[in-house]
Design a protein around this motif. Structure first.
Motif, short mmCIF file in Angstrom:
data_model
loop_
_atom_site.label_atom_id
_atom_site.label_comp_id
_atom_site.label_asym_id
_atom_site.label_seq_id
_atom_site.Cartn_x
_atom_site.Cartn_y
_atom_site.Cartn_z
N PHE A 36 0.80 -1.22 0.00
CA PHE A 36 0.00 0.00 0.00
C PHE A 36 0.84 1.27 0.00
CE2 PHE A 36 -2.98 -2.96 2.34
CZ PHE A 36 -3.81 -3.17 1.25
N VAL A 37 2.14 1.15 0.18
CA VAL A 37 3.00 2.35 0.29
C VAL A 37 4.16 2.29 -0.72
CG1 VAL A 37 2.37 2.88 2.67
CG2 VAL A 37 4.28 1.30 2.23
N GLY A 38 3.85 1.84 -1.91
CA GLY A 38 4.85 1.85 -2.95
C GLY A 38 5.45 0.50 -3.28
N GLY A 39 5.17 -0.51 -2.48
CA GLY A 39 5.62 -1.86 -2.79
C GLY A 39 6.82 -2.32 -2.00
N GLN A 40 7.08 -3.59 -2.15
CA GLN A 40 8.18 -4.22 -1.43
C GLN A 40 9.52 -3.72 -1.98
OE1 GLN A 40 7.56 -8.45 -1.22
NE2 GLN A 40 5.41 -8.19 -0.65
N MET A 41 10.54 -3.73 -1.11
CA MET A 41 11.87 -3.24 -1.47
C MET A 41 12.94 -4.21 -0.99
SD MET A 41 12.11 0.78 -0.54
CE MET A 41 10.69 1.42 0.29
N ALA A 126 -4.03 19.58 6.51
CA ALA A 126 -3.21 18.39 6.25
C ALA A 126 -4.08 17.36 5.56
CB ALA A 126 -2.63 17.82 7.55
N ILE A 127 -3.43 16.50 4.81
CA ILE A 127 -4.13 15.40 4.16
C ILE A 127 -3.50 14.07 4.59
CG2 ILE A 127 -4.78 16.75 2.12
CD1 ILE A 127 -2.45 15.20 0.63
N SER A 128 -4.18 13.01 4.26
CA SER A 128 -3.60 11.67 4.31
C SER A 128 -3.94 11.02 2.98
CB SER A 128 -4.18 10.85 5.46
OG SER A 128 -3.71 11.34 6.69
N LEU A 129 -2.95 10.36 2.38
CA LEU A 129 -3.15 9.65 1.12
C LEU A 129 -3.32 8.17 1.43
CD1 LEU A 129 -0.43 11.43 -1.04
CD2 LEU A 129 -2.89 11.86 -1.00
N VAL A 130 -4.36 7.57 0.84
CA VAL A 130 -4.71 6.18 1.14
C VAL A 130 -4.89 5.42 -0.16
CG1 VAL A 130 -6.45 4.69 2.22
CG2 VAL A 130 -5.86 6.88 3.29
N ALA A 131 -4.21 4.28 -0.28
CA ALA A 131 -4.43 3.40 -1.42
C ALA A 131 -5.87 2.90 -1.38
CB ALA A 131 -3.47 2.23 -1.38
N PRO A 132 -6.58 2.89 -2.51
CA PRO A 132 -8.00 2.52 -2.51
C PRO A 132 -8.29 1.16 -1.87
CG PRO A 132 -7.38 3.44 -4.63
CD PRO A 132 -6.10 3.30 -3.83
N GLU A 133 -7.35 0.21 -1.93
CA GLU A 133 -7.57 -1.12 -1.37
C GLU A 133 -7.22 -1.21 0.12
OE1 GLU A 133 -5.00 -0.65 -3.74
OE2 GLU A 133 -6.44 -0.59 -5.37
N ASN A 134 -6.68 -0.13 0.67
CA ASN A 134 -6.21 -0.15 2.06
C ASN A 134 -7.35 0.27 3.00
OD1 ASN A 134 -4.86 -0.03 4.48
ND2 ASN A 134 -3.07 0.99 3.63
N HIS A 135 -8.23 -0.67 3.27
CA HIS A 135 -9.41 -0.38 4.08
C HIS A 135 -9.06 0.00 5.52
CE1 HIS A 135 -11.65 -1.74 0.65
NE2 HIS A 135 -10.99 -2.90 0.67
N ALA A 136 -8.02 -0.60 6.08
CA ALA A 136 -7.62 -0.28 7.45
C ALA A 136 -7.13 1.17 7.53
CB ALA A 136 -6.53 -1.24 7.92
N THR A 153 -2.94 11.21 -8.31
CA THR A 153 -2.23 10.17 -9.03
C THR A 153 -0.74 10.38 -8.88
OG1 THR A 153 -4.06 9.96 -10.60
CG2 THR A 153 -1.94 9.03 -11.25
N HIS A 154 -0.10 9.41 -8.25
CA HIS A 154 1.34 9.45 -8.02
C HIS A 154 2.02 8.64 -9.12
CE1 HIS A 154 5.19 8.35 -6.10
NE2 HIS A 154 5.08 9.54 -5.54
N VAL A 155 3.15 9.13 -9.60
CA VAL A 155 3.84 8.49 -10.72
C VAL A 155 4.20 7.03 -10.43
CG1 VAL A 155 6.14 9.31 -10.04
CG2 VAL A 155 5.66 8.82 -12.43
N ARG A 156 4.52 6.68 -9.21
CA ARG A 156 4.93 5.32 -8.86
C ARG A 156 3.83 4.52 -8.18
NH1 ARG A 156 7.47 3.47 -4.38
NH2 ARG A 156 7.98 5.56 -3.68
N MET A 157 2.99 5.17 -7.39
CA MET A 157 2.00 4.46 -6.58
C MET A 157 0.61 4.45 -7.19
SD MET A 157 3.06 5.20 -2.67
CE MET A 157 3.83 6.80 -2.68
N GLY A 158 0.42 5.15 -8.29
CA GLY A 158 -0.88 5.17 -8.94
C GLY A 158 -1.86 6.10 -8.24
N THR A 159 -3.14 5.81 -8.40
CA THR A 159 -4.19 6.66 -7.84
C THR A 159 -4.34 6.40 -6.35
OG1 THR A 159 -5.34 6.72 -9.95
CG2 THR A 159 -6.62 7.30 -7.99
#
Length: 180
Positions: A36-41, A126-136, A153-159
């Protein structure tokens, strides 16, 4: 060098990220929780990300804290104020490590971070950005009294969903913190 404030809540200590957080961050970014925060690294990218977290404080005078459970001394996540290049505006963000979700820690720490942003830094919004699938994460934003305010829409994380927090005036007029 900028001195990062330590904040204590009822159950948590919020402190500056440090090298001792590298292994817990590696575990987080190797897990599905990172999706939910850009993916595994890989570890080398986690190292750079930890340097980014520390550098954010030095460059902007605010950032995200490592969240530590008072009872156990274990790192529970990384939570706080975030506004890197490419962000739409300053954010209150939270990432909890495995085993620390569902305890109210994100809400507790994000409330303290928002109080710091509004009271100490003088932010007016202030805002908080939440991935649409991140219900928690969406539920945390709602518990904080944030309202949906479009998409980004973030270039790496999408909408991502934009959740706008109540203003300092709204909070002082009887918002969420009046009931804490």
């Amino acid at each position: 060098m900028f001195q990062v404030p330590t904040i204590e809540t009822q159950r948590l200590v919020m402190r500056m990220p440090a090298l001792r957080d590298f292994e817990p961050l590696c575990a987080f970014y190797a897990s599905p929780r990172a999706d939910f925060v850009g993916g595994q690294m890989e570890r080398d990218k986690v190292w750079r990300h930890l340097a980014l977290e520390i550098g954010h404080w030095q460059m902007l005078g605010y950032g995200r804290w490592t969240l530590v459970e008072k009872d156990t001394g274990k790192p529970a996540g990384i939570i706080g104020l975030w506004n890197p290049e490419g962000w739409p505006e300053p954010e209150i963000g939270w990432d909890l490590f495995e085993g620390f979700g569902g305890k109210g820690y994100a809400t507790e720490a994000a409330t303290a971070a928002r109080s710091h942003a509004y009271g100490t830094l003088g932010w007016t919004t202030a805002i908080s950005l939440v991935a649409p699938e991140n219900h928690a994460s969406r539920a945390v934003a709602q518990r904080l009294g944030a309202q949906r305010d479009g998409d980004f829409t973030h270039v790496r994380m999408g909408t991502l969903e934009v959740w706008r927090h109540m203003s300092p005036e709204d909070l002082s007029a009887g918002g969420m913190e009046a009931y804490a």
